[in-house]
Design an enzyme around this catalytic site. Structure first.
Site, PDB file in Angstrom:
ATOM      1  N   GLU A  74     -29.196 -11.614 -21.453  1.00  0.00           N
ATOM      2  CA  GLU A  74     -29.933 -11.606 -20.193  1.00  0.00           C
ATOM      3  C   GLU A  74     -30.401 -10.198 -19.832  1.00  0.00           C
ATOM      4  OE1 GLU A  74     -29.345 -13.484 -15.754  1.00  0.00           O
ATOM      5  OE2 GLU A  74     -27.628 -12.578 -16.751  1.00  0.00           O
ATOM      6  N   GLU A 121     -34.016 -12.330  -5.806  1.00  0.00           N
ATOM      7  CA  GLU A 121     -32.948 -12.926  -5.006  1.00  0.00           C
ATOM      8  C   GLU A 121     -32.332 -12.046  -3.924  1.00  0.00           C
ATOM      9  OE1 GLU A 121     -30.305 -14.580  -7.908  1.00  0.00           O
ATOM     10  OE2 GLU A 121     -31.583 -16.332  -8.231  1.00  0.00           O
TER      11      GLU A 121
END
Length: 744
Positions: A664, A514
């Site tokens: 995560e 990203e």
């Protein structure tokens, strides 16, 4: 707040005669020594979830599938429904749930999450001054009867006298402050956090770094009722500007025990019965709270829930417990069995347990990136289609189906989004509401909603994979084909033809890595778009519709950046600054099972080498990044590297004690991370086996492999095109891995 979930890199049952119920790979245990780092586990059945807590008697946050708060100027967020787990106990001067859990007060402490039976059992000897009580608590969320849940408290006092118990619904206060995430840009958001003395830092052991933004939404109690004679409570509620829900409880006292006092407690925060009973030393008393819960589009109102709860009370806890065990045992018939690695086996079971606890069968509801929790505000990303869906497709196809049906159910909204942007077909949002599919990307990350568009190809690939795995032509024609066709139209209109280069390009995108934003020709995006266009042409033939010839034209002409001199694909257009010695990139995703872009074996090896040269000493990777690396290594024939990345996924502190909650990253505490749980299972199902779901069937696309210390791997009771089968990988006398299939 930019969603910085980049992929840093790519950016059992044990075979023995032991009874499965006692198999330690299904048991996760907390002792007093674990409480300092206690990361709560989860109980759920896909429709209802709640957290665990150390005493077993606390009132815990609870959620319903896709039950969302839609407050003004905010993104949607999961509305916490009234907590139903609490049974408080008072023998002397203090209520149990208000006492610190210390070795002095809580002796012989043990809490067990039994994933095979789907229960949480907590036991200890509770010391309250001069009085001691042996306590055992069992809680379940029913897989057999999904509207039902229950908590049972057993007490054995070492004294004679009176005790109090409180059976409550916890009515959560509205979260403060609330931020206008739909309006605040990144700088404004950071200013708002600072003004409220908040920060985006994780707090050990279990508070996520973005907890200040990922708080739960609100459920308003519209009406409530009670009957002290029958010990029943009920309520109707509604999420902020959202759907309605209902809840009811029926309380069972011990047989032959009469309450000497029953008082109703009701205020803004609790709806409860306080009950006083007389107890005698050495006798055991069992109290049970049966709960029924529902929401719009799933069940009825409080009156109907009350009938369910009272019926469950009539049937008794043992019956509910047996039905729960039977339902979970049936689910575990489909399993991944590892011989030779007890740690990996237990983590595989916990990953599958959490997926099954958060996925519904045969609905239109998907799985959020963090399941039924406030993580990523329960929103739906490509994670649902590309990470969770493939992991469940062969093991639990009914639950996988719900995820592709969600995209069909929300197609109209996606078509409207494309139309608003002057594009054809359907443009699905980057971050979708799990109930209605609307775009819920925070304003601070709004650029992703229009630029991280690979999600559209991911959706089409999932639709096609479901058809290939089921051969359900009726489903394809009615549900899958409309999505596939609309996505193909989107890509055909989104790609730009560059006349002087005689090719199509896709410009102004955000890569799956990203930080690379507003770039041309992200290779993973372009390859995925080409796959989606080819899928549409194939699907058209099956449903008997003439394909748009422009789909094939764009697919054939799409530019995939390639370094001809070095013999490998590039991550992005050559014009995009990129240092392979310092950065990871998305190249490993080209070998992702649902995409698996065709290329020569040499190019595949070169891609892997180029993509991983900067990752040799990676210690803080996003846990969803390990799986593509391991699968890419497996497709390149590199067994050592495939095993290395898989092992890293087990050891680099992304599995939190005591209940194997996957986070995560090792440090951000973003838990119940369904994405990486699905990824680990895919690593085994498709990476080590080399299997791919193709038009010809479940094909052996790559040689099978096993980590060096594994003796055998069995995929139990997979279902492919209606045919159940077992698939076994094991080593022959020469040490070579062989694969066999047994259909039944």
């Amino acid at each position: 707040m930019t969603r910085r979930r980049m992929l840093l890199a790519c950016l059992v049952l044990v075979t023995s005669s032991v009874d499965a119920a006692t198999d330690p790979s299904f048991l996760l245990t907390a002792t007093m020594q674990d409480l300092g780092a206690y990361f709560p586990g989860q109980l759920g059945n896909g429709y209802v979830s709640t957290m665990t807590a150390p005493r077993g008697t606390e009132g815990n946050l609870a959620y319903l599938v896709a039950f969302m708060d839609h407050a003004k100027d905010d993104v949607s967020r999961p509305a916490a429904v009234p907590g139903w787990t609490e049974i408080n106990y008072r023998a002397g001067s203090s209520w149990l749930n208000q006492v610190d859990v210390t070795p002095t007060r809580f002796q012989n402490y043990r809490q067990v999450l039994d994933m095979y039976d789907g229960t949480l059992t907590t036991s200890y000897r509770y010391i309250d001054g001069s009085k001691a009580t042996d306590i055992k608590v069992t809680t379940l969320v029913s897989q057999a009867s999904p509207h039902l849940a229950a908590t049972q408290l057993s007490i054995t006092p070492d004294f004679d006298g009176n005790v109090k118990l409180s059976f409550a619904f916890n009515l959560w206060a509205p979260h403060q402050p609330r931020f206008a995430l739909a309006k605040l840009d990144g700088d404004q958001l950071m200013e708002a956090l600072a003004a409220n003395n908040l920060s985006l830092e994780p707090t050990p052991p279990a508070t996520a770094d973005r907890a200040a933004l990922w708080y739960h939404g609100d459920t308003h109690v519209l009406s409530s009722g009670n009957d002290s004679g029958t010990l029943t409570l009920w309520l109707d509620g509604q999420a902020e500007q959202g759907a309605k829900m209902a809840e009811a409880a029926a309380i069972a006292l011990p047989k032959d025990v009469q309450a000497s006092e029953v008082k109703l407690h009701q205020d803004d925060y609790r709806l409860a019965f306080h009950v006083r009973v007389t107890v005698h030393k050495g006798q055991t008393y069992i109290f049970t709270k049966y709960v029924a819960i529902s929401r719009d589009a799933w069940g009825g109102d409080a009156k109907q829930d009350l009938a369910l709860a009272t019926h469950a009370r009539t049937q008794g806890f043992d019956a509910l417990l047996q039905h729960q065990a039977d339902a979970w045992h049936a689910l575990w018939q489909s399993d991944i069995v590892i011989d030779g690695d007890a740690k990996a086996q237990q983590i595989v079971h916990s990953d599958l347990y959490y997926l099954l606890s958060n996925a519904t069968p045969d609905t239109n509801w998907p799985v959020g990136a963090c399941g039924m929790t406030p993580g990523y505000t329960e929103h739906v990303f490509w994670d649902s289609d590309s990470w969770v869906f493939p992991a469940l497709l062969l093991l639990h196809p009914a639950r996988a189906k719900s995820m592709v049906m969600f995209r069909d159910a929300t197609l109209a909204a996606a078509e409207q989004r494309a139309h608003e942007r002057g594009l054809r077909g359907a443009m699905y949002p980057w971050e979708a509401d799990p109930d209605n599919g609307s775009s819920q990307t925070p304003h601070s990350a709004h650029v992703l909603d229009d630029s991280e568009i690979h999600v559209n190809a991911d959706i089409a690939m999932a639709q096609w994979q479901y058809y290939l795995a089921t051969q359900d032509r009726s489903w394809l024609k009615q549900h899958g084909w409309p999505v596939i066709r609309a996505v193909a139209d989107f890509w055909a209109s989104r790609a730009s033809y560059v006349a002087d280069k005689h090719r199509y390009e896709i410009l102004h995108v955000t890569s799956v890595s990203e930080p690379h934003n507003d770039i041309p020709n992200d290779t993973f995006t372009n390859a995925s778009a080409r796959k989606a266009l080819d899928i549409a042409t194939s699907a058209a033939a099956i449903v008997g519709v003439a394909p748009d010839p422009h789909w094939a034209e764009v697919a054939k002409g799409l530019y995939l950046p390639f370094d001809a001199q070095e013999g490998h694909y590039l991550n992005f257009d050559p014009s995009v600054p990129f240092d392979a010695q310092k950065e990871g990139g998305p190249l490993p995703l080209l070998s992702y099972p649902s995409l698996d872009m065709p290329m020569s074996a040499q190019v595949r090896r070169s891609d892997y080498q180029y993509a991983t040269q900067a990752l040799e000493h990676a210690q803080h990777m996003n846990s969803m990044g390990f799986e593509p690396l391991s699968i890419a290594a497996a497709t390149a024939g590199n067994q050592a590297e495939a095993s290395k990345w898989f092992e890293a996924n087990l050891t680099l502190n992304v599995i939190k004690p005591p209940f194997n909650v996957r986070t995560e990253t090792p440090t951000n505490n973003t838990g119940y991370f369904m994405t990486a749980s699905g990824g680990l299972l895919q690593n085994i199902l498709y990476g080590f086996t080399g299997l791919r779901i193709e038009e010809q069937g479940l094909m052996q696309a790559y040689p099978p492999m096993l980590p060096p210390h594994w003796k055998r791997l069995t995929l139990k009771h997979l279902t492919f095109r209606g045919q159940p089968m077992d698939i076994t990988l094991q080593r022959d006398a020469g040490g070579n891995v062989t694969i066999t299939r047994h259909t039944f």
